[in-house]
Design an enzyme around this catalytic site. Structure first.
Site, PDB file in Angstrom:
ATOM      1  N   LYS A 199       0.860  -1.194   0.000  1.00 27.05           N
ATOM      2  CA  LYS A 199       0.000   0.000   0.000  1.00 27.05           C
ATOM      3  C   LYS A 199       0.889   1.235   0.000  1.00 27.05           C
ATOM      4  O   LYS A 199       1.701   1.433   0.910  1.00 27.05           O
ATOM      5  CB  LYS A 199      -0.917  -0.004   1.217  1.00 27.05           C
ATOM      6  CG  LYS A 199      -1.892   1.164   1.261  1.00 27.05           C
ATOM      7  CD  LYS A 199      -2.811   1.050   2.475  1.00 27.05           C
ATOM      8  CE  LYS A 199      -3.787   2.210   2.531  1.00 27.05           C
ATOM      9  NZ  LYS A 199      -4.686   2.121   3.713  1.00 27.05           N
ATOM     10  N   GLU A 236       7.474  -6.932   1.249  1.00 23.76           N
ATOM     11  CA  GLU A 236       6.282  -6.764   2.079  1.00 23.76           C
ATOM     12  C   GLU A 236       5.307  -7.931   1.885  1.00 23.76           C
ATOM     13  O   GLU A 236       4.755  -8.459   2.852  1.00 23.76           O
ATOM     14  CB  GLU A 236       5.586  -5.439   1.738  1.00 23.76           C
ATOM     15  CG  GLU A 236       6.338  -4.190   2.156  1.00 23.76           C
ATOM     16  CD  GLU A 236       6.171  -3.866   3.634  1.00 23.76           C
ATOM     17  OE1 GLU A 236       5.609  -4.700   4.379  1.00 23.76           O
ATOM     18  OE2 GLU A 236       6.594  -2.768   4.041  1.00 23.76           O
ATOM     19  N   LYS A 251      -2.251  -1.581  -3.615  1.00 22.80           N
ATOM     20  CA  LYS A 251      -3.107  -0.399  -3.570  1.00 22.80           C
ATOM     21  C   LYS A 251      -2.235   0.839  -3.631  1.00 22.80           C
ATOM     22  O   LYS A 251      -1.293   0.946  -2.828  1.00 22.80           O
ATOM     23  CB  LYS A 251      -3.929  -0.420  -2.274  1.00 22.80           C
ATOM     24  CG  LYS A 251      -4.890   0.745  -2.112  1.00 22.80           C
ATOM     25  CD  LYS A 251      -5.659   0.646  -0.798  1.00 22.80           C
ATOM     26  CE  LYS A 251      -6.637   1.812  -0.666  1.00 22.80           C
ATOM     27  NZ  LYS A 251      -7.372   1.780   0.624  1.00 22.80           N
TER      28      LYS A 251
END
Length: 329
Positions: A199, A236, A251
Site C-alpha cells: 500500500k 512486504e 493499492k
C-alpha cells in the site's frame, strides 16, 4: 510484384465476435469487490461530492446495497465505517456496537454466505488525528502499540460475522498479530486475511478523505510505501504471507500495475488490486466534461488491472460493471 504480408494479426480483430473469441482477459462479476462506506447517525444516504455515484450509506441502505451486490454475483463487499465520535486510540473500531461492527453484522445477516463480507481493518476512520495507529507522545505512530489494537479489531469484526478482514495500516507485523488473535479466539479456520501488503503513500487517495470524514493531520509516508519503490513490495508481500495472509493486495492499482504484475508473477496466492477513489473520480470527471467515453474508459481501466495479473479487483464501479457484463451476455 507487390509483396503482401502473410501474417495478418488484424484478421483476429475483424469483428466483435472474433475479438471476443480470442480475448486473453475477461471481467467477471465474481472477481469484483464493492467498497462501501456506512456512516453512523445518517437518516438517509449521503452523496459524495468528489465521487459522483458513491454514497455514505445508512445501515438500511447498506443492507440494500449488499443484497444487490449478492444478486449481481459480485465476489465480495469491503466495509468502511464512519463513526460520529473519534478518539486518540480509535475506540469505535473495537466496540461491538461501533458502526463498522454493526455494519458487518447487518450485511452478514442480509447475505449470509452468498457474498464475501470483508472489513477494512485500520484505525484511521476512528482516530481523531486520522492516522492508522496509536501515536506516541511525540506524535509518531507507535507500530507495536497499534498491533494490539489491530488484534482486538480483527477479533471484533470476526465476532460480528466477517468472512475476511483486511489489515490496511502498513504496520510491521500486522498480519501476524491479527492472525494470532483470530486463532486464539476460535477463528482459525473460518476467517481469512486479505493483507493490504503493498500500500503506497499515494496522492490519489484524496476523495477517500471525504468518504470517511478523515481527520488526518500530516501524512502517512512513514508507514505507507514510497511510490519510488517496487522491489520493496515483494518483500512486504513475502513477509505478510509468512505471517499468515491468505490473499494479498496492491493499492492503488492504476499507477502500480507493474507492482501488480510482479506480485502476481512471484507469488502463488490470489492477488487483489484496489482501484481507489482518485482513479474513480478522474474518470468520472473526464467523462462528465465529455473528454472520454465513460463506459469504455471504465472497462478499459479494469481490464488493465486484470491484464496485469490481479485476480480480484476492488472498484466502486463493481455493481455497475456487473450489470453491464450481464447485458453484454
Amino acid at each position: 510484384m507487390t509483396s503482401f504480408p502473410s501474417s495478418r494479426p488484424r484478421r483476429l480483430r475483424v469483428n466483435p465476435a472474433v475479438r471476443r473469441l480470442v480475448a486473453e482477459n475477461r471481467l467477471h462479476p465474481a472477481e469484483l469487490v464493492l467498497p462501501v462506506f456506512v456512516r453512523e447517525g445518517l437518516s438517509e444516504p449521503q452523496p459524495l461530492s468528489s465521487m459522483p455515484g458513491v454514497y455514505q450509506h445508512t445501515r438500511d441502505s447498506l443492507r440494500k446495497a449488499a443484497a444487490e451486490a449478492a444478486g449481481l454475483g459480485l465476489g465480495g463487499i469491503m466495509l468502511f465505517g464512519v463513526p460520529e465520535q473519534k478518539d486518540a486510540v480509535g475506540s469505535g473500531a473495537t466496540d461491538p456496537d461501533g458502526i463498522l461492527n454493526l455494519a458487518v453484522a447487518d450485511v452478514r445477516a442480509e447475505v449470509g454466505d452468498d457474498l464475501v463480507v470483508m472489513g477494512d481493518l485500520c484505525l484511521d476512520e476512528f482516530t481523531d488525528h486520522g492516522h492508522c495507529g496509536v501515536l506516541t507522545p511525540e506524535g509518531v505512530v507507535d507500530n507495536d502499540a497499534t498491533l494490539l489494537r489491530y488484534a482486538d479489531m480483527g477479533v471484533a469484526m470476526a465476532q460480528a460475522g466477517a468472512h475476511m478482514v483486511g489489515p490496511s495500516g502498513m504496520m510491521d507485523g500486522q498480519v501476524a498479530a491479527v492472525r494470532k488473535a483470530l486463532d486464539e479466539n476460535g477463528f482459525a479456520e473460518n476467517v481469512s486475511i486479505l493483507a493490504y501488503a503493498a500500500k503506497y503513500a499515494s496522492a490519489f487517495y484524496g476523495p477517500f478523505r471525504e468518504a470517511v470524514n478523515s481527520s488526518l493531520q500530516g501524512d502517512r509516508r512513514t508507514y505507507q510505501q514510497d511510490p519510488a519503490n517496487a522491489q520493496e513490495s515483494l518483500r512486504e508481500v513475502e513477509l505478510d504471507l509468512a505471517e499468515g495472509a491468505d490473499l494479498v493486495m496492491v493499492k492503488p492499482a492504476m499507477s502500480y500495475l507493474d507492482v501488480v504484475a510482479r506480485v502476481a508473477d512471484r507469488f502463488e496466492v490470489p492477488v487483489a488490486a484496489y482501484q481507489i477513489s482518485g482513479e474513480y473520480s478522474m474518470i468520472e470527471a473526464a467523462a462528465a466534461n465529455g473528454w472520454i467515453d465513460r463506459e469504455r474508459a471504465i472497462l478499459e481501466s479494469l481490464l488493465s488491472i486484470r491484464r496485469a495479473g490481479a485476480s480480484i479487483i476492488l472498484t466502486y464501479w463493481a455493481a455497475e460493471v456487473a450489470k453491464t457484463l450481464r447485458e453484454q451476455g
